[in-house]
Design a protein around this motif. Structure first.
Motif, PDB file in Angstrom:
ATOM      1  N   VAL A  28       0.859  -1.184   0.000  1.00  0.00           N
ATOM      2  CA  VAL A  28       0.000   0.000   0.000  1.00  0.00           C
ATOM      3  C   VAL A  28       0.895   1.233   0.000  1.00  0.00           C
ATOM      4  CG1 VAL A  28      -1.758   1.290   1.278  1.00  0.00           C
ATOM      5  CG2 VAL A  28      -1.832  -1.200   1.248  1.00  0.00           C
ATOM      6  N   SER A  29       0.694   2.099  -0.985  1.00  0.00           N
ATOM      7  CA  SER A  29       1.483   3.322  -1.104  1.00  0.00           C
ATOM      8  C   SER A  29       0.635   4.532  -0.745  1.00  0.00           C
ATOM      9  CB  SER A  29       1.989   3.492  -2.533  1.00  0.00           C
ATOM     10  OG  SER A  29       2.777   2.395  -2.913  1.00  0.00           O
ATOM     11  N   GLU A  30       1.307   5.657  -0.596  1.00  0.00           N
ATOM     12  CA  GLU A  30       0.617   6.913  -0.327  1.00  0.00           C
ATOM     13  C   GLU A  30      -0.402   7.184  -1.426  1.00  0.00           C
ATOM     14  OE1 GLU A  30       2.035  11.495  -0.399  1.00  0.00           O
ATOM     15  OE2 GLU A  30       3.267  10.139   0.809  1.00  0.00           O
ATOM     16  N   ARG A  31      -1.578   7.566  -1.040  1.00  0.00           N
ATOM     17  CA  ARG A  31      -2.706   7.897  -1.934  1.00  0.00           C
ATOM     18  C   ARG A  31      -3.381   6.686  -2.578  1.00  0.00           C
ATOM     19  NH1 ARG A  31      -3.623  12.688   0.009  1.00  0.00           N
ATOM     20  NH2 ARG A  31      -2.000  14.204  -0.337  1.00  0.00           N
ATOM     21  N   ASP A  32      -2.963   5.467  -2.247  1.00  0.00           N
ATOM     22  CA  ASP A  32      -3.660   4.285  -2.758  1.00  0.00           C
ATOM     23  C   ASP A  32      -5.059   4.227  -2.135  1.00  0.00           C
ATOM     24  OD1 ASP A  32      -1.616   3.376  -4.334  1.00  0.00           O
ATOM     25  OD2 ASP A  32      -1.010   1.749  -2.994  1.00  0.00           O
ATOM     26  N   PRO A  33      -6.076   3.900  -2.936  1.00  0.00           N
ATOM     27  CA  PRO A  33      -7.417   3.769  -2.359  1.00  0.00           C
ATOM     28  C   PRO A  33      -7.532   2.468  -1.558  1.00  0.00           C
ATOM     29  CG  PRO A  33      -7.473   3.316  -4.711  1.00  0.00           C
ATOM     30  CD  PRO A  33      -6.069   3.733  -4.379  1.00  0.00           C
ATOM     31  N   LEU A  34      -8.218   2.543  -0.427  1.00  0.00           N
ATOM     32  CA  LEU A  34      -8.481   1.374   0.405  1.00  0.00           C
ATOM     33  C   LEU A  34      -9.989   1.184   0.506  1.00  0.00           C
ATOM     34  CD1 LEU A  34      -6.006   1.965   3.377  1.00  0.00           C
ATOM     35  CD2 LEU A  34      -5.686   0.471   1.414  1.00  0.00           C
ATOM     36  N   GLU A  35     -10.409  -0.059   0.448  1.00  0.00           N
ATOM     37  CA  GLU A  35     -11.817  -0.406   0.633  1.00  0.00           C
ATOM     38  C   GLU A  35     -12.025  -0.724   2.106  1.00  0.00           C
ATOM     39  OE1 GLU A  35     -14.693  -2.782  -2.372  1.00  0.00           O
ATOM     40  OE2 GLU A  35     -12.586  -3.320  -2.480  1.00  0.00           O
ATOM     41  N   ILE A  43     -13.430  -3.988  11.640  1.00  0.00           N
ATOM     42  CA  ILE A  43     -13.217  -3.112  10.493  1.00  0.00           C
ATOM     43  C   ILE A  43     -12.068  -3.714   9.696  1.00  0.00           C
ATOM     44  CG2 ILE A  43     -12.568  -0.809   9.714  1.00  0.00           C
ATOM     45  CD1 ILE A  43     -13.642   0.209  12.445  1.00  0.00           C
ATOM     46  N   ILE A  44     -12.307  -3.946   8.411  1.00  0.00           N
ATOM     47  CA  ILE A  44     -11.299  -4.578   7.550  1.00  0.00           C
ATOM     48  C   ILE A  44     -10.945  -3.605   6.436  1.00  0.00           C
ATOM     49  CG2 ILE A  44     -10.818  -6.525   6.021  1.00  0.00           C
ATOM     50  CD1 ILE A  44     -13.034  -8.027   7.689  1.00  0.00           C
ATOM     51  N   LEU A  45      -9.655  -3.337   6.291  1.00  0.00           N
ATOM     52  CA  LEU A  45      -9.154  -2.495   5.208  1.00  0.00           C
ATOM     53  C   LEU A  45      -8.514  -3.384   4.159  1.00  0.00           C
ATOM     54  CD1 LEU A  45      -7.374   0.301   7.270  1.00  0.00           C
ATOM     55  CD2 LEU A  45      -9.653   0.371   6.270  1.00  0.00           C
ATOM     56  N   GLN A  46      -8.802  -3.091   2.903  1.00  0.00           N
ATOM     57  CA  GLN A  46      -8.226  -3.869   1.812  1.00  0.00           C
ATOM     58  C   GLN A  46      -7.875  -2.912   0.685  1.00  0.00           C
ATOM     59  OE1 GLN A  46     -10.400  -7.432   0.662  1.00  0.00           O
ATOM     60  NE2 GLN A  46     -10.162  -6.859  -1.480  1.00  0.00           N
ATOM     61  N   LYS A  47      -6.721  -3.125   0.073  1.00  0.00           N
ATOM     62  CA  LYS A  47      -6.336  -2.297  -1.064  1.00  0.00           C
ATOM     63  C   LYS A  47      -7.403  -2.455  -2.149  1.00  0.00           C
ATOM     64  CE  LYS A  47      -2.404  -1.221  -3.977  1.00  0.00           C
ATOM     65  NZ  LYS A  47      -1.007  -1.511  -4.264  1.00  0.00           N
ATOM     66  N   TYR A  48      -7.897  -1.335  -2.648  1.00  0.00           N
ATOM     67  CA  TYR A  48      -8.964  -1.353  -3.634  1.00  0.00           C
ATOM     68  C   TYR A  48      -8.456  -1.801  -4.994  1.00  0.00           C
ATOM     69  CZ  TYR A  48     -12.443   0.311  -6.943  1.00  0.00           C
ATOM     70  OH  TYR A  48     -13.353   0.377  -7.959  1.00  0.00           O
ATOM     71  N   GLU A  49      -9.168  -2.722  -5.601  1.00  0.00           N
ATOM     72  CA  GLU A  49      -8.896  -3.147  -6.963  1.00  0.00           C
ATOM     73  C   GLU A  49     -10.192  -3.009  -7.747  1.00  0.00           C
ATOM     74  OE1 GLU A  49      -6.851  -6.851  -7.581  1.00  0.00           O
ATOM     75  OE2 GLU A  49      -6.057  -6.781  -5.551  1.00  0.00           O
TER      76      GLU A  49
END
Length: 85
Positions: A28-35, A43-49
């Motif tokens: 996960v990089s700066e400004r990457d969207p997370l779902e 609460i679950i965070l996942q990198k948005y695809e």
């Protein structure tokens, strides 16, 4: 679910900071969207695809009017419209 042992407090605006080690491990990089998901009080965070708006497929996507559509969905829609057999 695996515990990382990392504890963070929310700031006055309700934000948390993800440690750099965790971001590097998860890609996960700066400004990457997370779902954000909620599951039984978690609460679950996942990198948005991005995914196809019709089937949810994440393969072979094209952008149409700001939406992601899989080529297979386009073919199915063309068949339904009688454009192709």
């Amino acid at each position: 679910m695996k515990s990382t042992g990392i504890v963070r407090k929310l700031d006055e605006l309700g934000r948390i900071t993800l440690p750099i080690e965790l971001r590097r491990t998860l890609g996960v990089s700066e400004r990457d969207p997370l779902e954000i998901f909620v599951d039984e009080g978690k609460i679950i965070l996942q990198k948005y695809e991005p995914a196809d708006i019709f089937s949810g497929s994440k393969d072979d996507l094209v952008d149409y009017c700001g939406k992601k559509v899989a080529k297979s969905s386009i073919m199915e829609l063309a068949k339904l419209a009688g454009i192709i057999e």
